[in-house]
Each structure stands twice: as structure tokens, then as C-alpha cells.
Design an enzyme around this catalytic site. Structure first.
Site, PDB file in Angstrom:
ATOM      1  N   CYS A 139       0.745  -1.240   0.000  1.00 51.39           N
ATOM      2  CA  CYS A 139       0.000   0.000   0.000  1.00 51.39           C
ATOM      3  C   CYS A 139       0.785   1.307   0.000  1.00 51.39           C
ATOM      4  O   CYS A 139       1.915   1.393   0.435  1.00 51.39           O
ATOM      5  CB  CYS A 139      -0.967   0.029   1.173  1.00 51.39           C
ATOM      6  SG  CYS A 139      -1.896  -1.489   1.368  1.00 51.39           S
ATOM      7  N   GLY A 194       0.576  -0.076  -4.938  1.00 53.54           N
ATOM      8  CA  GLY A 194      -0.619  -0.900  -4.847  1.00 53.54           C
ATOM      9  C   GLY A 194      -1.508  -0.728  -6.055  1.00 53.54           C
ATOM     10  O   GLY A 194      -1.792   0.394  -6.464  1.00 53.54           O
ATOM     11  N   ASN A 219      -0.372   1.363   5.745  1.00 60.08           N
ATOM     12  CA  ASN A 219       0.693   0.694   4.999  1.00 60.08           C
ATOM     13  C   ASN A 219       1.510  -0.101   6.001  1.00 60.08           C
ATOM     14  O   ASN A 219       2.062   0.459   6.950  1.00 60.08           O
ATOM     15  CB  ASN A 219       1.586   1.718   4.294  1.00 60.08           C
ATOM     16  CG  ASN A 219       2.805   1.074   3.665  1.00 60.08           C
ATOM     17  OD1 ASN A 219       2.749  -0.053   3.195  1.00 60.08           O
ATOM     18  ND2 ASN A 219       3.919   1.793   3.649  1.00 60.08           N
ATOM     19  N   GLY A 220       1.581  -1.423   5.803  1.00 60.94           N
ATOM     20  CA  GLY A 220       2.357  -2.248   6.710  1.00 60.94           C
ATOM     21  C   GLY A 220       1.630  -3.529   7.066  1.00 60.94           C
ATOM     22  O   GLY A 220       0.671  -3.924   6.411  1.00 60.94           O
ATOM     23  N   TYR A 246      13.981  -1.964  -3.993  1.00 62.75           N
ATOM     24  CA  TYR A 246      12.939  -2.347  -4.958  1.00 62.75           C
ATOM     25  C   TYR A 246      11.673  -1.497  -4.929  1.00 62.75           C
ATOM     26  O   TYR A 246      11.211  -1.054  -5.968  1.00 62.75           O
ATOM     27  CB  TYR A 246      12.578  -3.814  -4.708  1.00 62.75           C
ATOM     28  CG  TYR A 246      11.429  -4.345  -5.546  1.00 62.75           C
ATOM     29  CD1 TYR A 246      11.596  -4.582  -6.904  1.00 62.75           C
ATOM     30  CD2 TYR A 246      10.196  -4.620  -4.983  1.00 62.75           C
ATOM     31  CE1 TYR A 246      10.547  -5.067  -7.683  1.00 62.75           C
ATOM     32  CE2 TYR A 246       9.152  -5.110  -5.749  1.00 62.75           C
ATOM     33  CZ  TYR A 246       9.329  -5.337  -7.093  1.00 62.75           C
ATOM     34  OH  TYR A 246       8.299  -5.812  -7.854  1.00 62.75           O
TER      35      TYR A 246
END
Length: 478
Positions: A5, A34, A119-120, A263
Site C-alpha cells: 500500500c 498498490g 501501509n504495513g 525495490y
């Protein structure tokens, strides 16, 4: 691999600006984080309604599956007018890919409306979910975000102080989280005490903006202010930016995610003071120091490895070229049942430039090898296109362990480097040589001390306790 996300939140200082448009375009800049679903929630204090129980209602939200442009196709954007708002683009690392799991997650309680985007990954989410269910909580999704939302409702009803509520929750949840939380017309944002996931702050005219990456600010013309500190809660009151450090941060070691630099993040982002593009150039230079190969051309596996390949080319003097052309109009390929179909899926995404490859010794650079199936197919494509030699260099050390903090990699038994030596992997992939950057060189390339990075997937030394039943639960999550 998939990262969970991208998030954004915008607060209009004098409640005069419409925030939908900058949220929407900011999410476009975060689309790489996402692509399964997208959503936006806003609060409009100028259009307060009342429900059947007499509670005030000023929040509007919309979510949809797919890319942002698909989720909001034919949607009447004036329905999301508001002076405060949050947005989210999602990959599913916890929770399945279905509409019910799209975010922001929105609910109401005690005459308050709340929207949350995350996010996570919360590693003790299974335990927390079971505990809440035993108390009579009913869930409509299987995401961590809904768990956090119910925890907020539970804690807030005790003290009616949101800062104290978030402080208390930080002592309950374990894992990685950057959160934007909208409670009525108030906006709160917090980064976990280890700083695993990025979160940054900016300003534009009448607005304060928080987001996962600085690229969200660039597209809307906002001025970057700073990164959130690990464990920092920021909330807004008119022109004032309020900062509160959760107590847990004082006893928690920083653990910034290494893979953000290798990445996930866009190369034009700046995270914790480090320019992602420069880090990837450094990775290429470090790879050349360790693996100086006699070759005709250096090329990347596009797109994340392009800067590393440029860095290797500059350090070595070997020409940089493109040998694989990426089809950017192919969406995510589903799991193919046969080897022939899996190879076809790779060819749909990458097509070789035979003129650049024929009879040439090639150094090809990739960011990582996880299962190895994609790498094997790519090497075969290069060989079939006429490459004389293929030397594969990898911009991170061997991935030997799963990530429990929001990166959907694979289970330990599926990780090729967890079960094979480098020489065995070389033979499986069919390359002339295979080299992984060593850990010290990677840390040097990033420019952040190893003690301040999360390196769990390459060392098996995790920054938090991992529940013993997490592997079993993860089978159902992904």
C-alpha cells in the site's frame, strides 16, 4: 514481491481548500505501491447531515477495485468534496484481494466518524482479532486496518482523547505501520516506533500533506518538510503542526525497510534522507567492486534495476544497454498452472531485443531473487535470443526468510536461497555466473547503519517478536 500500500492525507489549514484533487493525483504518484484497489475518504463540515439516530455525518468515501483510474471511473468527484481527506492504494499482504478489504476503512462511533488507511502489517493481528471477536466485535473485512480501527474505537471510548488513544494502541500492536487517520475534521498520522514503513510531511499554500513517499508531493507541487520520526504522531490544528512521540519509540531500535531502497520505492523518492535513485546507483557500483566481469554490455531487468545497471556501467566502463523491453500494459499475471504457461506469462511482460543480445556477453542486473521461477524464465529468454554468456548480479543478499512486515514474498520453503547454495541456484537458473551483493556493501550503498535497517529477510534477525503461529495464519492471509 508485493509491498502493502501507499497512503496520503491532506489537511486544509483554514478548512477552505478542496482536498480531493490533490489526494487523487498524489495517489497516482503512489500507484506503484498498490494496484488491487484504491479509495478516498473526505470530510465536509459544510455539508453535515444527520442519520436516523441524530448523529452528525460529514464524511464521504469511495473505494473500488483495480487501478486508481478504474476505481474512480465515472465517479462523481463532487461527491467527495471536503477540507480534510485521506487516500489509499492497496496490495494485499494481509487480507484477500476483494472489495471488502479496500481502504480507507470507514466507520462511526460515539457521534464520531473515522476513516483509516494503513501501509504495513501487524504481526500480532491474529491474536488481536480473536480477542476483539471474543468481546463481541464483528468484522466486515480480514485486514489489519479494521483491527486497528476497532482498537481505536475501544480505547477512545475510555478517554475521548485521540492522542492518548493512539499512544495506548502503539503499546498493543506489533509490526510495521504508517497510518493516516481521519476523525471527523481532524487528521492524524503516525509512523511505527521502528520506522519500518516510510512516511513524509509536506506543505502547500493552505494545506499540510502526509504521504508514503515524496513523489506524491512532487506531482501536486507541495514542498517537502521532513520525514516522520519513528514513533512520531503528527496532528493538525489550523496552522499548527503538533508532534507527539509515543513512549515506545524511546525503547525501540530503528528498523527502516531495506527493500524500500532496493525495490519498492520510486527512484525519484527520498526516504529518511537517502535518495532512492542514488542508493540504486551505489548498488551497481558496489556490485562491480565485488564482481568485475569481462562483458560486452550491462543491462537491467526493468524497471527497478535500471539505476543499478547504470551504476555498474559507469563503474566498469562497459556499455549500458536494454536487452529486455517491458510491456507496461500487462497487468498482474495470475498463477499459471503449467510451466509452459508460466514461461508465457514472463514473455508477455518482457520481450528480448535480439540485436542487443546476439553473440554478446551480457551482465544482467536484478534487484532480488525470491522463488527463482521468473529469473529462470528470463535467463532462458536471453539465451534463446542469442546471448553468448549471461552473468546475473543481484542487488540484495540472498533472501532466506519471509517478511512479516508487509512484503508478500513467500514462505521459507518456497525461497530458493533458503534451500539452495549460490552454486546450486546458478545451475538451476542456467547462468554462466551468479553474484549477490554482500550485506556490508548493501548497507554502504544505502547509507544508513545496519542497526537502523530491517534486514530480517536476509539475516533472519527480525526487529520484533514473531508469534509462533504466524506461519500457519499467513497461509490463509495471502
Amino acid at each position: 514481491m508485493k509491498d502493502k500500500c501507499g497512503i496520503i492525507g491532506i489537511y486544509s489549514k483554514d478548512h477552505s481548500n478542496e482536498v480531493f484533487s490533490p489526494i487523487y493525483y498524489g495517489l497516482h504518484a503512489l500507484q506503484h505501491r498498490g494496484q488491487e484497489s484504491a479509495g478516498i475518504a473526505t470530510y465536509n463540515s459544510n455539508n453535515i447531515k444527520k442519520d436516523s439516530n441524530g448523529n452528525r455525518k460529514g464524511m464521504n468515501h469511495h473505494c473500488g477495485m483495480g487501478l486508481l483510474i478504474d476505481a474512480f471511473k465515472n465517479y462523481e468527484i463532487n461527491e467527495l468534496c471536503g477540507e480534510v481527506g485521506i487516500g489509499h492504494v492497496r496490495y494485499s499482504s494481509t487480507g484477500h484481494s476483494r472489495f471488502e478489504n479496500s481502504q480507507p476503512f470507514v466507520t462511526s462511533f460515539d457521534n464520531c466518524e473515522i476513516a483509516i488507511a494503513h501501509n504495513g502489517d501487524i504481526v500480532n493481528s491474529g491474536e488481536l482479532r480473536r480477542e476483539l471477536m471474543s468481546e463481541g466485535v464483528e468484522f466486515t473485512s480480514d485486514t489489519d486496518s479494521e483491527i486497528i480501527c476497532h482498537l481505536i474505537k475501544k480505547e477512545f471510548s475510555k478517554n475521548y482523547d485521540m492522542v492518548e488513544t493512539i499512544e495506548n494502541i502503539s503499546n498493543i500492536i506489533i509490526g510495521s505501520y504508517s497510518l493516516v487517520i481521519m476523525v471527523n475534521e481532524n487528521l492524524y498520522a503516525i509512523r511505527d516506533p521502528a520506522g519500518m514503513k516510510p512516511l513524509v510531511l509536506a506543505e502547500k499554500n493552505d494545506m499540510y500533506i502526509v504521504a508514503s513517499e515524496t513523489v506524491a508531493f512532487d506531482i501536486i507541487g507541495a514542498k517537502f518538510i521532513r520525514d516522520f520520526k519513528p514513533g512520531e504522531l503528527i496532528y493538525f490544528d489550523g496552522n499548527k503542526v503538533n508532534s507527539h512521540m509515543v513512549e515506545k519509540a524511546a525503547t525501540t531500535q530503528n528498523a527502516h525497510c531495506m527493500f524500500e531502497y532496493v525495490y519498492f520505492a520510486r527512484p525519484d523518492s527520498i526516504i529518511d534522507g537517502q535518495t532512492v535513485y542514488q542508493v540504486r546507483l551505489n548498488i551497481g557500483k558496489e556490485l562491480y567492486k565485488e564482481f568485475p566481469i569481462d562483458a560486452d554490455i550491462v543491462m537491467p531487468v526493468p524497471d527497478s534495476s535500471i539505476p543499478a545497471a547504470i551504476g555498474y556501467s559507469r563503474a566498469s566502463g562497459i556499455s549500458y544497454g536494454e536487452g529486455l523491453i517491458k510491456n507496461r500494459y500487462v497487468g498482474r499475471t495470475f498463477i499459471m498452472p503449467t510451466q509452459e504457461e508460466r514461461e508465457l506469462a514472463v514473455k508477455l511482460k518482457m520481450n528480448p531485443l535480439k540485436l542487443e543480445l546476439k553473440d554478446r556477453k551480457v551482465v544482467i542486473i536484478d534487484d532480488s531473487i525470491v522463488r527463482g521461477t521468473t529469473s529462470e524464465s528470463l535467463i532462458q529468454v536471453l539465451k534463446e535470443a542469442g546471448a553468448k554468456e549471461v552473468h546475473l548480479l543481484i542487488g540484495c543478499p540472498p533472501v532466506i526468510a519471509p517478511c512479516y512486515y508487509g512484503v508478500a514474498m513467500a514462505s521459507k520453503k518456497e525461497l530458493i536461497a533458503s534451500n539452495n547454495s549460490t552454486e546450486e541456484i546458478k545451475k538451476k537458473l542456467g547462468v554462466d555466473s551468479l553474484g549477490y551483493i554482500n550485506l556490508k556493501a548493501l548497507v554502504n550503498a544505502i547509507g544508513i547503519p545496519a542497526k537502523d535497517l530491517c534486514l530480517g529477510c536476509v539475516t533472519e534477525n527480525y526487529p520484533t517478536e514473531i508469534p509462533s503461529d504466524l506461519e500457519v495464519e499467513s497461509y490463509y492471509k495471502f
